[in-house]
Enzyme design. Sequence first.
Site, mmCIF file in Angstrom:
data_model
loop_
_atom_site.group_PDB
_atom_site.id
_atom_site.type_symbol
_atom_site.label_atom_id
_atom_site.label_comp_id
_atom_site.label_asym_id
_atom_site.label_seq_id
_atom_site.Cartn_x
_atom_site.Cartn_y
_atom_site.Cartn_z
ATOM 1 N N ASP A 159 22.196 -7.532 45.831
ATOM 2 C CA ASP A 159 22.131 -8.030 44.451
ATOM 3 C C ASP A 159 22.813 -9.387 44.293
ATOM 4 O O ASP A 159 22.308 -10.276 43.608
ATOM 5 C CB ASP A 159 22.818 -7.034 43.496
ATOM 6 N N GLU A 205 23.218 -11.763 46.366
ATOM 7 C CA GLU A 205 22.412 -12.832 46.942
ATOM 8 C C GLU A 205 21.287 -13.225 45.971
ATOM 9 O O GLU A 205 21.009 -14.398 45.740
ATOM 10 C CB GLU A 205 21.809 -12.301 48.258
ATOM 11 N N TYR A 206 20.678 -12.195 45.413
ATOM 12 C CA TYR A 206 19.606 -12.417 44.435
ATOM 13 C C TYR A 206 20.143 -13.215 43.252
ATOM 14 O O TYR A 206 19.546 -14.205 42.814
ATOM 15 C CB TYR A 206 19.045 -11.066 43.957
ATOM 16 N N ILE A 217 -9.939 8.822 26.635
ATOM 17 C CA ILE A 217 -10.781 9.735 27.411
ATOM 18 C C ILE A 217 -10.701 11.144 26.852
ATOM 19 O O ILE A 217 -9.739 11.520 26.183
ATOM 20 C CB ILE A 217 -10.420 9.739 28.922
ATOM 21 N N GLU A 263 -5.648 11.058 39.528
ATOM 22 C CA GLU A 263 -4.406 10.332 39.247
ATOM 23 C C GLU A 263 -3.521 11.160 38.340
ATOM 24 O O GLU A 263 -3.960 12.159 37.784
ATOM 25 C CB GLU A 263 -4.725 9.014 38.512
ATOM 26 N N LYS A 299 -1.458 11.562 34.790
ATOM 27 C CA LYS A 299 -1.594 11.046 33.433
ATOM 28 C C LYS A 299 -0.188 10.725 32.935
ATOM 29 O O LYS A 299 0.570 11.611 32.547
ATOM 30 C CB LYS A 299 -2.280 12.062 32.523
ATOM 31 N N ASP A 351 2.897 9.518 30.746
ATOM 32 C CA ASP A 351 3.139 9.749 29.333
ATOM 33 C C ASP A 351 3.932 8.578 28.755
ATOM 34 O O ASP A 351 5.145 8.618 28.656
ATOM 35 C CB ASP A 351 3.914 11.061 29.172
ATOM 36 N N GLU A 380 -0.090 1.967 32.086
ATOM 37 C CA GLU A 380 0.834 2.636 31.183
ATOM 38 C C GLU A 380 2.240 2.098 31.367
ATOM 39 O O GLU A 380 2.739 2.013 32.489
ATOM 40 C CB GLU A 380 0.804 4.144 31.514
ATOM 41 N N TYR A 419 2.675 1.372 35.429
ATOM 42 C CA TYR A 419 1.714 1.713 36.476
ATOM 43 C C TYR A 419 0.327 1.275 36.027
ATOM 44 O O TYR A 419 -0.093 1.599 34.908
ATOM 45 C CB TYR A 419 1.684 3.218 36.737
ATOM 46 N N LYS A 459 -5.001 18.243 30.941
ATOM 47 C CA LYS A 459 -3.586 18.307 30.547
ATOM 48 C C LYS A 459 -2.865 19.541 31.073
ATOM 49 O O LYS A 459 -3.482 20.544 31.418
ATOM 50 C CB LYS A 459 -3.519 18.306 29.016
ATOM 51 N N CYS A 461 35.572 33.365 14.388
ATOM 52 C CA CYS A 461 34.599 33.792 15.388
ATOM 53 C C CYS A 461 33.630 34.825 14.809
ATOM 54 O O CYS A 461 34.070 35.816 14.227
ATOM 55 C CB CYS A 461 35.348 34.376 16.584
ATOM 56 N N CYS A 518 34.499 38.331 16.594
ATOM 57 C CA CYS A 518 35.747 39.072 16.408
ATOM 58 C C CYS A 518 36.563 38.611 15.202
ATOM 59 O O CYS A 518 37.573 39.225 14.868
ATOM 60 C CB CYS A 518 36.600 38.985 17.659
ATOM 61 N N CYS A 548 36.701 30.304 20.429
ATOM 62 C CA CYS A 548 37.294 31.433 19.727
ATOM 63 C C CYS A 548 38.668 31.666 20.328
ATOM 64 O O CYS A 548 38.820 31.690 21.543
ATOM 65 C CB CYS A 548 36.411 32.653 19.930
ATOM 66 N N CYS A 608 38.379 39.578 21.511
ATOM 67 C CA CYS A 608 36.978 39.268 21.252
ATOM 68 C C CYS A 608 36.054 39.976 22.258
ATOM 69 O O CYS A 608 36.190 39.784 23.465
ATOM 70 C CB CYS A 608 36.777 37.755 21.343
HETATM 71 S S1 IVH Z 1 -7.796 5.946 32.313
HETATM 72 C C1 IVH Z 1 -11.547 4.568 30.078
HETATM 73 N N1 IVH Z 1 -5.778 6.770 33.751
HETATM 74 O O1 IVH Z 1 -4.111 8.420 28.722
HETATM 75 C C2 IVH Z 1 -10.413 5.250 30.769
HETATM 76 N N2 IVH Z 1 -5.525 6.737 31.404
HETATM 77 O O2 IVH Z 1 -6.997 8.458 26.726
HETATM 78 C C3 IVH Z 1 -9.112 4.740 30.326
HETATM 79 N N3 IVH Z 1 -3.283 7.437 30.648
HETATM 80 O O3 IVH Z 1 -3.664 6.509 26.291
HETATM 81 C C4 IVH Z 1 -7.946 5.579 30.626
HETATM 82 N N4 IVH Z 1 -2.448 7.820 32.640
HETATM 83 O O4 IVH Z 1 -2.973 5.190 28.361
HETATM 84 C C5 IVH Z 1 -6.231 6.543 32.515
HETATM 85 N N5 IVH Z 1 -4.064 7.435 35.178
HETATM 86 C C6 IVH Z 1 -4.521 7.211 33.944
HETATM 87 C C7 IVH Z 1 -3.713 7.410 32.804
HETATM 88 C C8 IVH Z 1 -4.261 7.170 31.550
HETATM 89 C C9 IVH Z 1 -2.199 7.810 31.334
HETATM 90 C C10 IVH Z 1 -3.335 7.369 29.177
HETATM 91 C C11 IVH Z 1 -3.961 6.152 28.613
HETATM 92 C C12 IVH Z 1 -4.576 6.606 27.326
HETATM 93 C C13 IVH Z 1 -4.825 8.046 27.582
HETATM 94 C C14 IVH Z 1 -6.291 8.292 27.870
#
Ligand code: IVH
Length: 676
Positions: free
Chosen positions: A31, A33-34, A81, A114, A116, A118, A173, A223, A314, A408, A411, A426, A432
């Site tokens: 760090d 050095e950076y 989607i 992949e 999903k 959050d 995301e 990502y 999901k 309490c 008791c 307590c 108790c």
């Molecule tokens: S693809 C047309 N890949 O999930 C396809 N979406 O409705 C576009 N999300 O809010 C979405 N991980 O931000 C895709 N690996 C993933 C995802 C992803 C999270 C979210 C996206 C969107 C919702 C999809």
Amino acid sequence: MTAAQRIAQLRTELEQHNHAYYVLDAPTIPDAEYDKLFRELQELEARHPELLTPDSPTQRVGGKVLDGFAAVRHAVPMLSIRTETDTESSGATNFDTRVRNALGTSGEIEYACELKFDGLAINLRYERGVLVQAATRGDGETGEDVTQNVRTIHCIPLHLKNCIAEVLEVRGEVYMSRRDFERYNEKQRSQGLATLVNPRNGAAGSIRQLDPALAAKRPLSFYAYGLGEVQGWNLPPTHSGILDALVQFGLPVCEDRQVVHGAEMLAAFHRSVAFRRDELPFDIDGVVYKVNSLALQKKLGFVSREPRWAVAHKFPAEEQLTIVRDIEVQVGRTGKLTPVAKLEPVFVGGTTVSNATLHNEGEIRRKDVHIGDTVIVRRAGDVIPEVVGVLLERRPADARPFVMPATCPVCGSHVVREEGEADARCTGGLFCAAQRKQAILHFAGRRAMDIEGLGDKLVDQLVDENIIHSLSDLYDKKVLNSRSLAALDRMAEKSAQNIVDALEKSKSTTLHRFLFALGIRHVGETTAKDLARHFGKLDAIMQASAEQLLTVHDVGPVVAQSIVAFFGEVHNREVVQQLRTLGVHWEEHEGASNETLPLSGKTFVLTGTLVTMSRDEAKSRLEALGAKVAGSVSKKTDCVVAGEEAGSKLIRAQELNVSIWNEAELIQQLKECEKT
Ligand code: IVH
């Protein structure tokens, strides 16, 4: 080398280190050095402002506070989607069947699987490899320009590597890792500042923060999972190929992805991710399946603004909204009081939850939970469900704040919360029921009363079957005798007799063992020994004030307070008395303390009104110095302290020729003695 050349060199080098650190998670330099290279670049740019560009690594933080976010019209709409919530196999089969029907094939389809993530969907626009704009999804057609805040996300390259595209929009995301979320909250808590409810809100809130300096303080990650507008680049034929290319451009793409064939493998991916969900370094709410071939994607097209070629499958939600019906207090084995939210039952994390821990009073205040509130309940994995936050906008007018009970609920003993401690406790101790098992086991322990054979199993039975209510019942022949013991489960006559004998034997003990056995909080074996040596008699300890206790070697305010509180409880004094009556005994002595203190052996009488301190204070300070404070003057009195309007006691002292101090002399003497 010119300044411009050095600046270019530094930028390239810093970007490489940044990429190694934030994207590959494999730092290449220390760090320090950076930081050195970073400062050199900052200084050069300060001297040559004409060379400063928005894509310089120095421009990630800072920038002006915005009035609002400008609208951005997406060149290619950002669609959402379709979601499948069914069990792992039917969610996968439903999707696969729809795809094959639409394509009119019976063969196996290749899919890209992949996670999903959050968080919050973001579009990054690169023109000739330079990040020029970042926008939220908004309504899909128009989003908000959050470029300044997105620049502060270190894993997002300001410059792409190896990328020839004229325009490349990368979609993905923005999220907050669990570790960053915990760290951020810990820091906020330690400064008494507001904490984030969950990583998702943390990410969304930071991106929509108008002050980029504040946004920069919240650690976010990104990502990539797809593309928007593309000009001047021939796309690879598959979705997985696109993601591989994005990796080459220096963009962060999650490695946890897989190319599979057919419905069964989709379901297997879902299962495997669900299994690992809690161990992942970030929150996900499911997996995403995408038809891998771009040609097939094109064929499949869209239905009502959702692509037919992708689906989100999901997991059961780990967080749900529900209502706090009441807040009850549970008493743990050590006397700790835990407030528990009684919830409107809700299905979360795979089970129905109707209770959630609120940890302690401070936590309730911080989260601002009222009875009647709508709250977010979280249950992840095997973790105990907890209330993570309140929806203040939904608070009803009749919502009530929580009040920690003064006594309490099990008791009725007083509840205390020591200074600097988060938990209320307590003080009932032995009395108790909630603490009884633990108290009995400790009492019977080898270094305490040493009652052989009185272990967990037996204590469980004795308490659960309501045979023993108090420690003193152990020695009460009417309660425990060879007959009543032999009647218990798995207790032979011989072992029953052994217990009776062990109980009898244990009655003859020492003061320090007895003190330790009582299980007074903070009084371990060593402190018990110190107390026994100092005071010599149990009554002296039971009557000692906190100030007197403080004069004992190694006894600090927390320990002293705990002893005073313990013996302040009537129940505890009664149990001690009963134990003695039932034959528990030890040898007592005068105590080692008195001879060594400056006023040892001296008897004082206080009379009249003291102005600068209360009579109680004068009494305890004198006692702490070894003096005895008596109520009436006699020949044995060594000194009478006479305050204002002293009457008969002062006259008596003069008659008996006892030395007399006024208040000023008392203060003077106390000060002198307390110094030694
Ligand atoms: S693809 C047309 N890949 O999930 C396809 N979406 O409705 C576009 N999300 O809010 C979405 N991980 O931000 C895709 N690996 C993933 C995802 C992803 C999270 C979210 C996206 C969107 C919702 C999809």
